[in-house]
Design an enzyme around this catalytic site. Sequence first.
Site, PDB file in Angstrom:
ATOM      1  N   TRP A  90       0.828  -1.214   0.000  1.00 47.42           N
ATOM      2  CA  TRP A  90       0.000   0.000   0.000  1.00 47.42           C
ATOM      3  C   TRP A  90       0.857   1.256   0.000  1.00 47.42           C
ATOM      4  O   TRP A  90       0.346   2.357   0.185  1.00 47.42           O
ATOM      5  CB  TRP A  90      -0.945   0.006   1.194  1.00 47.42           C
ATOM      6  CG  TRP A  90      -0.294   0.222   2.546  1.00 47.42           C
ATOM      7  CD1 TRP A  90       0.964  -0.127   2.930  1.00 47.42           C
ATOM      8  CD2 TRP A  90      -0.884   0.853   3.680  1.00 47.42           C
ATOM      9  NE1 TRP A  90       1.197   0.227   4.231  1.00 47.42           N
ATOM     10  CE2 TRP A  90       0.067   0.831   4.717  1.00 47.42           C
ATOM     11  CE3 TRP A  90      -2.139   1.423   3.924  1.00 47.42           C
ATOM     12  CZ2 TRP A  90      -0.184   1.362   5.983  1.00 47.42           C
ATOM     13  CZ3 TRP A  90      -2.387   1.950   5.185  1.00 47.42           C
ATOM     14  CH2 TRP A  90      -1.423   1.910   6.194  1.00 47.42           C
ATOM     15  N   ASP A  91       2.181   1.089  -0.212  1.00 41.91           N
ATOM     16  CA  ASP A  91       3.094   2.221  -0.064  1.00 41.91           C
ATOM     17  C   ASP A  91       2.797   3.351  -1.046  1.00 41.91           C
ATOM     18  O   ASP A  91       3.217   4.486  -0.819  1.00 41.91           O
ATOM     19  CB  ASP A  91       4.534   1.742  -0.223  1.00 41.91           C
ATOM     20  CG  ASP A  91       4.925   0.779   0.886  1.00 41.91           C
ATOM     21  OD1 ASP A  91       5.693   1.163   1.770  1.00 41.91           O
ATOM     22  OD2 ASP A  91       4.422  -0.358   0.877  1.00 41.91           O
ATOM     23  N   GLU A 121      -0.972  -4.323  11.973  1.00 38.23           N
ATOM     24  CA  GLU A 121      -0.315  -5.582  11.596  1.00 38.23           C
ATOM     25  C   GLU A 121       0.036  -6.483  12.779  1.00 38.23           C
ATOM     26  O   GLU A 121       0.127  -7.690  12.617  1.00 38.23           O
ATOM     27  CB  GLU A 121       0.935  -5.346  10.749  1.00 38.23           C
ATOM     28  CG  GLU A 121       0.647  -4.783   9.382  1.00 38.23           C
ATOM     29  CD  GLU A 121       1.871  -4.792   8.485  1.00 38.23           C
ATOM     30  OE1 GLU A 121       1.728  -5.177   7.313  1.00 38.23           O
ATOM     31  OE2 GLU A 121       2.958  -4.409   8.935  1.00 38.23           O
ATOM     32  N   LYS A 158       2.190  -1.969  16.163  1.00 37.39           N
ATOM     33  CA  LYS A 158       3.450  -1.853  15.425  1.00 37.39           C
ATOM     34  C   LYS A 158       3.611  -0.440  14.878  1.00 37.39           C
ATOM     35  O   LYS A 158       4.705   0.122  14.871  1.00 37.39           O
ATOM     36  CB  LYS A 158       3.459  -2.863  14.280  1.00 37.39           C
ATOM     37  CG  LYS A 158       4.680  -2.793  13.371  1.00 37.39           C
ATOM     38  CD  LYS A 158       4.547  -3.804  12.242  1.00 37.39           C
ATOM     39  CE  LYS A 158       5.711  -3.705  11.263  1.00 37.39           C
ATOM     40  NZ  LYS A 158       5.558  -4.634  10.122  1.00 37.39           N
ATOM     41  N   GLN A 159       2.517   0.131  14.398  1.00 32.84           N
ATOM     42  CA  GLN A 159       2.558   1.436  13.741  1.00 32.84           C
ATOM     43  C   GLN A 159       1.172   2.066  13.843  1.00 32.84           C
ATOM     44  O   GLN A 159       0.249   1.474  14.388  1.00 32.84           O
ATOM     45  CB  GLN A 159       2.967   1.281  12.280  1.00 32.84           C
ATOM     46  CG  GLN A 159       2.017   0.397  11.475  1.00 32.84           C
ATOM     47  CD  GLN A 159       2.531   0.086  10.087  1.00 32.84           C
ATOM     48  OE1 GLN A 159       3.261   0.865   9.508  1.00 32.84           O
ATOM     49  NE2 GLN A 159       2.145  -1.061   9.553  1.00 32.84           N
TER      50      GLN A 159
END
Length: 789
Positions: free
Chosen positions: A345-346, A484, A604-605
């Site tokens: 998805w970057d 994630e 995680k983020q």
Amino acid sequence: MTGWTWPYEGYDPAHERLRESLCTLGNGYFATRGALPECGADDVHYPGTYAAGCYNRLTSQVAGREVENEDMVNLPNWLPLRFRLAGQHWLTPDTATVLDHRQVLHLSSGLLERRTRFDLGEGRTLSVRQQRLVHMADPHLAALRTEFTAEGFTGELEAEAALDGGVVNAGVARYRDLNGHHLIHVHTGTAAPDTVWLRCRTRTSDIRIGLAARLTTEVPIATRHEFPRAVQRVGLTLTPGRTVTVDKTVALHTSRDPAISDPLRAAVDRVGAAPGFDDLLDTHLTAWDVLWRRAALDVPGEAGDVLRLHLFHVLQTLSPHTADLDVGVPARGLHGEAYRGHVFWDELFVLPGLNLHFPEVSRALIRYRHRRLDRALAAARAIGRKGALYPWQSGSDGREETQELHLNPRSGRWLPDHSRLQWHVGSAVAYNVWQYCEASGDAEFLHTKGAEMLLQIARFWADAATYDESLGRHRIRGVVGPDEYHDGYPGAAQPGLDDNAYTNVMAAWVLCRTLETLRALPEPRLRELVERTGLDEGELEQWEDVSRTLHVPFHDDVISQFDGYGDLAELDWDGYRRQYGDIRRLDRILEAEGDTVNRYKASKQADVLMLGYLLSPSELQGLFRRLGHRLDEDVWRRTVDYYLARTSHGSTLSGVVHGWVLARCRGADAWTYCQEALRGDVADVQGGTTGEGIHLGAMGGTLDLVQRGLTGLETRNGALWLDPVPMPELSSYGFAIRYRGHWGVRLRLERGSLEIAVPASDRDPIDVRLPDRAVCVRPGETCRLLLAE
């Protein structure tokens, strides 16, 4: 870093892989890592060349199972050029005494320069200077100039150049148990006294690859073929103070290229017609000058230096040449083999910046998704859903490439990988369609390919949402969010989470934007779309309903990351930091302990906070109102603080998002996270991952942080909206954008003021909106505005 150069002093084997990644040269068609030409692949060095979109699929035995993986292929190595005194050992920094070593990446020119002085004993010194380029004007060419200078001796030097087809994919340690032999049918030959060639093909995707190399020097060239290498050797006479030069020019083609018949013939013809190194450098410099003007960025200090490096690598991966290719945004660039070269998805972090500089590239990258729409439709059908389900990891044809097992290097165990449940990637595709069309004004694309993608992604979300009578709301169950870490409930038999807030809110956003698009379509085009897709009025009514009733869970007066998040245990963050130091990959730490991160309030983020990254405060508040919730500044601030305290930042994207959100929500700590994002790759903060390939999303995200995040720049409703936020550490900066046919619109922010300069043209004036006023800037005008406190 000194402005436009990125230097490395001394030879440091422990950091060579990192340097190779950050000194990669590319042109959007292919890229080559910054490895030393005299060194082959080993534990220190990893030369690699990768062509955009060149994938191959292989089967491996993993943990007693057959596992299929598709990888971006490490192509034959064109770099090899080694040297030695006649009859002695080949010289490398690992085997000889190095007096001085310096490697410099010249950003303005896309040139990699290397200087090394070898101590040969008895007062003899050999100086080697190399200049390397991957041509930005002709995307199929690369060149290497090597200059040898003797100090204190006269003697014979043997130099050997080669094309090497004996390469494998082995650049990522955790993948080495997997099959990496992608190239077969390697053949070499001689095309002219100074030119050799190599051809091969990929094992299953059957992509034919052709390379040709021309060696230019003042002495005769001896050619021989040592399978799987084509070798050219020269004997050079060195005398003190006299420099001897060897130039190597290379052409690369594959069978994926348009307008060719045979890749080998094309490569031989192209290298034969290529000019000398000096002329190649001139046209290469001109091409880079054009790119730097179009993507002008002026940020002072160390932050500006790193941002320039980030922009350099974005431009090398996604250049105007990319506009002619069928490729997506590789998460790790064309710089290494991590993530297998897949498209995640970057693009969500990269395309908003490209939209305002190279919209033709953005359009091509979105077309990559449109060409794979049929695959996404099939993926949705396979799980009993309507519409389009885009894959979490995409490669050549758009099928789901996410591995079924992944290795935890800390425990050595292969574990189930459920990240394919990140269905939110479809919302990222829709967001990019919308952002591109708003920035470019490309109504033709929006009304055709864009509308088709939006419709099918919206259709998927509406069908994936099930109505819960007890809540009186629609729910989306069994997904994984951007976090994630959490891929299921503790002890649950099946993976997946219910009502991930980011997933649900962005699904509502997609439904709203799609309905808006369909209402604005010209009637003949709407009729075509309805006929092709079987869309009916009842479906549109369902979308309207779902867009207003998707469930967004809350707990403790903050938005819940997913339903049940508030019931999870708190983690002993301080204890884990004392024990392990770096806990970015907390999931691996806990799994190695026999525990699972699914039990804890630990991310995680950014997950919920991604909403504040993608949507302006007013748009986000409006969406929540539509969903029946009040999202005022206090609720959002509590939500930000809550997740900030529970995030390990195990992704390079996390610093980008948190810096952006904090800058707009509260200035404190914003710069800390911006710095973390800037340092991500240059300092290799994740401990060895950058050597496997840069993090393109994070690099693009830091650029967009300056371009859109701090300026509040939005392109919507035919206007340029700006709402700058002060950041003391970055109080003066400027950049140029391309907006709706205006080339080189310049924006500059100084303390308390904003300057907008529109180049002279025959285009319409630009409608600029600030929170407290609207101004119209005509072509040829410069407008300076004082900003409200």
